[in-house]
Design an enzyme around this catalytic site. Structure first.
Site, PDB file in Angstrom:
ATOM      1  N   GLU A 162     -33.946  33.394 -24.631  1.00 13.20           N
ATOM      2  CA  GLU A 162     -33.790  33.165 -26.066  1.00 13.20           C
ATOM      3  C   GLU A 162     -34.961  32.369 -26.658  1.00 13.20           C
ATOM      4  OE1 GLU A 162     -29.457  32.347 -27.123  1.00 13.20           O
ATOM      5  OE2 GLU A 162     -29.450  32.073 -24.949  1.00 13.20           O
ATOM      6  N   SER A 177     -26.093  34.091 -26.647  1.00 14.88           N
ATOM      7  CA  SER A 177     -26.497  35.181 -27.549  1.00 14.88           C
ATOM      8  C   SER A 177     -26.021  36.548 -27.085  1.00 14.88           C
ATOM      9  CB  SER A 177     -28.022  35.198 -27.747  1.00 14.88           C
ATOM     10  OG  SER A 177     -28.434  34.103 -28.520  1.00 14.88           O
ATOM     11  N   TYR A 223     -29.108  38.730 -34.804  1.00 15.57           N
ATOM     12  CA  TYR A 223     -30.442  38.365 -35.268  1.00 15.57           C
ATOM     13  C   TYR A 223     -31.140  39.427 -36.111  1.00 15.57           C
ATOM     14  CZ  TYR A 223     -29.667  34.649 -31.915  1.00 15.57           C
ATOM     15  OH  TYR A 223     -29.130  33.580 -31.231  1.00 15.57           O
ATOM     16  N   ARG A 260     -20.002  24.454 -32.066  1.00 17.13           N
ATOM     17  CA  ARG A 260     -19.416  25.563 -32.818  1.00 17.13           C
ATOM     18  C   ARG A 260     -18.657  26.441 -31.837  1.00 17.13           C
ATOM     19  NH1 ARG A 260     -23.136  29.720 -33.776  1.00 17.13           N
ATOM     20  NH2 ARG A 260     -21.682  31.105 -32.687  1.00 17.13           N
ATOM     21  N   ASP A 309     -16.207  29.799 -31.021  1.00 18.44           N
ATOM     22  CA  ASP A 309     -15.878  31.151 -31.480  1.00 18.44           C
ATOM     23  C   ASP A 309     -14.493  31.546 -30.992  1.00 18.44           C
ATOM     24  OD1 ASP A 309     -18.506  31.147 -32.404  1.00 18.44           O
ATOM     25  OD2 ASP A 309     -19.270  32.155 -30.618  1.00 18.44           O
ATOM     26  N   GLU A 322     -15.907  31.123 -26.714  1.00 20.29           N
ATOM     27  CA  GLU A 322     -16.853  30.192 -26.113  1.00 20.29           C
ATOM     28  C   GLU A 322     -17.210  29.114 -27.119  1.00 20.29           C
ATOM     29  OE1 GLU A 322     -20.344  32.371 -25.010  1.00 20.29           O
ATOM     30  OE2 GLU A 322     -21.082  32.497 -27.057  1.00 20.29           O
ATOM     31  N   ASN A 363     -20.486  26.741 -28.438  1.00 13.49           N
ATOM     32  CA  ASN A 363     -21.938  26.595 -28.473  1.00 13.49           C
ATOM     33  C   ASN A 363     -22.289  25.129 -28.698  1.00 13.49           C
ATOM     34  OD1 ASN A 363     -22.917  29.645 -28.821  1.00 13.49           O
ATOM     35  ND2 ASN A 363     -21.092  29.328 -30.069  1.00 13.49           N
ATOM     36  N   GLY A 378     -27.037  28.096 -33.508  1.00 15.61           N
ATOM     37  CA  GLY A 378     -28.208  28.477 -34.287  1.00 15.61           C
ATOM     38  C   GLY A 378     -28.470  27.496 -35.416  1.00 15.61           C
TER      39      GLY A 378
END
Length: 316
Positions: A16, A147, A218, A257, A259, A271, A273, A277
């Site tokens: 990434e 990602s 993205y 964050r 999900d 998961e 994060n 981002g």
């Protein structure tokens, strides 16, 4: 008040890297230069320079994703250098990066997860047993990474072996999950000892995307992101509460964050994060803006939380 010297880390050596460099550029532009002197470092080439500069650095912003950035390795180095940094420490970063460890902790905390199994490199793969245990469709993904790299959704028996082989290219352990069809929701959390949840965001991948994969994440316009999510107040409060539980279950600090998939009124954790981002249009900054916190002010808050947490740890 004197300006703080901030080390901005982006790039690195994970898959990434390109996303990290772009995010780092936008974080650099958003940081208030009246408040900060910003020094940039790419861990791929600049670790010795970072070590040499460490005594002059007040805090770091880690804008790295995936292994060697989001997994606790860089966090451990910064701990050794006595440099505060935003977000999770070594333990929380490592736990969140490992999807198997995270799932076990989510379950222990009472959160719902999709039924799953794990395969190790060298294990005999019994395709029929996987399908008998978990059904179809199945989600196949590397245990570590981000990602959605290496991830596949398998709808037929014939496609399962190839999807597992693809995931093994990115990790020595692969997770096989039952696919839960529902609405994808993500929720940001911020704080150290007192946690706040941002408004949830509804994620709708566009036509041609089965799920929120790397390209859907993205590619401009590939995904519709609705903030606040179009769910009622009771569900909003429920998912915000679940996000805080997930954050605490993984021993996180600063921000995160998480999900989820919403199905039949229940939220299933996908998961968490630990370095989500960080561009002005990324999910967490968009949710922060909906809560009244601009991108620049969000960065200010993360810097302040990192220094606060560092002071707490060295005086504990």
């Amino acid at each position: 008040m004197k300006k703080l010297t901030i080390a901005l880390l982006s790039g690195g050596i994970s898959s990434e890297r390109d996303v990290s460099l772009k995010s780092g550029n936008q974080v650099f532009e958003a940081l208030d230069k009246d408040k900060y002197t910003v020094l940039r470092y790419d861990p791929k080439t600049d670790l010795q320079k970072l070590m040499a500069d460490a005594p002059a650095i007040d805090a770091a912003l880690i804008i790295l994703h995936g292994p060697y950035g989001e997994d606790g390795t860089v966090q451990g180095m910064l701990d050794l250098l006595h440099i505060p940094y935003q977000g999770a420490g070594v333990l929380g970063s490592a736990l969140a990066m490992n999807k198997l460890a995270a799932k076990r902790l989510y379950e222990k905390a009472g959160l719902r997860v999709a039924p799953y199994a794990c395969l190790g490199a060298g294990d005999a793969i019994d395709v029929d047993a996987c399908i008998e245990q978990l059904g179809l469709p199945l989600v196949i993904k590397p245990v570590s990474g981000g990602s959605s790299i290496g991830m596949s959704i398998v709808k037929s028996r014939d496609a399962l072996s190839a999807a597992i082989e693809k995931a093994f290219r990115y990790d020595r352990t692969v997770m096989v999950e039952a696919f839960i069809k529902g609405l994808e929701i993500t929720v940001g959390v911020i704080g150290n000892d007192r946690l706040e949840s941002f408004p949830p965001i509804e994620i709708l991948p566009g036509d041609g995307y089965e799920f929120f994969d790397y390209e859907a994440k993205y590619t401009a316009g590939a995904t519709q992101e609705i903030c606040p999510a179009r769910i009622d107040e009771a569900l909003t409060q429920k998912v915000q509460h679940c996000a805080r539980i997930a954050h605490e279950a993984l021993f996180l600090r600063g921000y995160s964050r998480t999900d989820f998939i919403l199905k039949d009124g229940e939220f299933y954790v996908l998961e968490t994060n630990t370095i989500p981002g960080m561009t002005p249009t990324s999910l967490l900054p968009r949710a922060a803006e909906a809560a009244g916190l601009s991108f620049s002010l969000l960065l200010d808050r993360l810097v302040a939380l990192s220094i606060e947490d560092h002071q707490h740890r060295i005086t504990a």
